[in-house]
Structure formats: structure tokens, C-alpha cells
Design an enzyme around this catalytic site. Sequence first.
Site, PDB file in Angstrom:
ATOM      1  N   HIS A   1      34.384  41.583   9.787  1.00  0.00           N
ATOM      2  CA  HIS A   1      34.413  41.791   8.336  1.00  0.00           C
ATOM      3  C   HIS A   1      33.647  43.052   7.928  1.00  0.00           C
ATOM      4  O   HIS A   1      32.704  43.479   8.597  1.00  0.00           O
ATOM      5  CB  HIS A   1      33.808  40.587   7.612  1.00  0.00           C
ATOM      6  CG  HIS A   1      34.726  39.407   7.536  1.00  0.00           C
ATOM      7  ND1 HIS A   1      35.927  39.431   6.868  1.00  0.00           N
ATOM      8  CD2 HIS A   1      34.603  38.145   8.044  1.00  0.00           C
ATOM      9  CE1 HIS A   1      36.512  38.257   6.951  1.00  0.00           C
ATOM     10  NE2 HIS A   1      35.730  37.451   7.668  1.00  0.00           N
TER      11      HIS A   1
ATOM     12  N   CYS B   1      38.187  45.701   7.107  1.00  0.00           N
ATOM     13  CA  CYS B   1      38.853  45.884   5.813  1.00  0.00           C
ATOM     14  C   CYS B   1      38.391  47.164   5.114  1.00  0.00           C
ATOM     15  O   CYS B   1      37.438  47.806   5.535  1.00  0.00           O
ATOM     16  CB  CYS B   1      38.571  44.680   4.901  1.00  0.00           C
ATOM     17  SG  CYS B   1      39.190  43.114   5.539  1.00  0.00           S
TER      18      CYS B   1
END
EC number: 3.4.22.71
Length: 261
Positions: free
Chosen positions: A146, A242
Site C-alpha cells: 500500500h 497506488c
Amino acid sequence: MKKVIRYLLIFICLLAAGISIGFIALTLMNRQQNEQVYDEIRDQVKATVAETQTAETEEIEETGTITSSDGTVIDFEALKAINPDVYAWIEIPDTKIDYPILQSETDDSYYLNHTIDGTAGYPGSIYTESKNSKDFTDFNTLIYGHDMNDGSMFKGLHDYEAPDFMAEHPYVYVYLPEGRLTYRIFAAVVYDDRHIMVAYDFDKEEDRQAFLDSLDTGDSRNVLDDSVEVTADDHMITLSTCIGDESNHRFIVGAVLVDEE
């Protein structure tokens, strides 16, 4: 009556705001606690060579530990005692990327939202999917993490949007119980959200080359080091995270294997 209704609406709004603030605070606190799990694990499984009895290579091999680039020792036996899904460790100097790598035997997406101790929620874990072997002998090993606002997990990959940072920090280290793999970073690019391991059949040379060619996406944020030679016969890793509000894009860093110890 109107005054009562107005006060009631104000009370409801204040109550809703209080619940929202409480929920946000609880979420942030849980994330911080989950990230602390990794801090505690580092303290538990990493120690300086001087603090251990495994300075000699023979002893390191026998005890399932390996020395990292900063002179610390990673105890894989201790890691597997915490979670048997741990099989490697990834480190990029001068970033916060210093984590175990996990792979679930039953659910490829499990560690997207579970920490190493099985706690659900962010920040999740650094992980690979079952489409990749655990010995890094595939042409391309996809490693996911992440993009956390507090700088943890794979947030540090975005440092490679700066060409100077790539030039000064060109290496990624992956540790296995039996040794260290050194990778040279050659690409940091904004990519689309396709599932790379599904979109390409890396058993085919033409697909391996097609993926390498696809890294030149034309985005102005891309940083490519053309001085690093990478071919369809090499072994590489792709680190994926991301990009803020761009749900249809991923930021990926590609690195090619240059040394095995």
C-alpha cells in the site's frame, strides 16, 4: 415547534460529526497500531551481527539467518514462527521499505488487507501472489504494498519519481534464508491498473519483451534509466503501489537481478 426541530437538527448534526470524527480517529489509531506490529517484528528478528552468535557464514547458514546490507541479521526462523507465510524480506536503503514478504497459500488478496499477525485492515502487508514462485526464479516477480500516507509500506516507491533519487539509490535487496539477491532499479513509471501477471504470459519470450516495452508509458512522471540493460532472459522484480486518487493507475518500480550472494 420550529425551534425544537431546529435544535433537534443541530443535535443530530453534532452527533453525526462526533461519530465521524471518532470513527476517523479510531481508524487512524488502528492503522498506527498495525504499523507498530512491523516495528516490533524488526526489533525481534533483526539484530546487529555483534549482538548475535551468527557472524560466521557457516553459523548463519545453519541457523537460518542472513546478514542484510546495513549489517543486521534477519532471523527467518523467528519470522516463520510468527507467520509461516513469510518467505523473504525486502529492503531499500534510505526509505522505510524494510519489511517481510508474505504469500498466502489459499487467498492471493489476503495480505492486501491483513498484517503479518493476521489483523484485518491497513496497512496490510508486503506480499506476492501464488502466480509467482517463492525463489525469485520467475522472469518477473510482482511485489505489492500500500501507498500509506504516513510513509510506511510502499509509500517510499514514490521517491523514485525524482531522477536524482534513483541515481543515488539504485538498489533493492531481497533476502531469503539462503542468501541475498541484489536488484538494480531501471524504471519507475506510472502504469495502468491491469493485472500484470494475468495480462502477460511470461513463459513466452514475446510477452516478456512486450512487458519491458510497455514500461515506457509516456507519462511525464516516468523515470527510466537506459544505462541498465534488461532483456527478456533476465530475472526482475516489479514493485507495485497506488497513486493517490488515481484509481486507474499504479506506480511501479522495475529492478533487474544483478547479483546473488
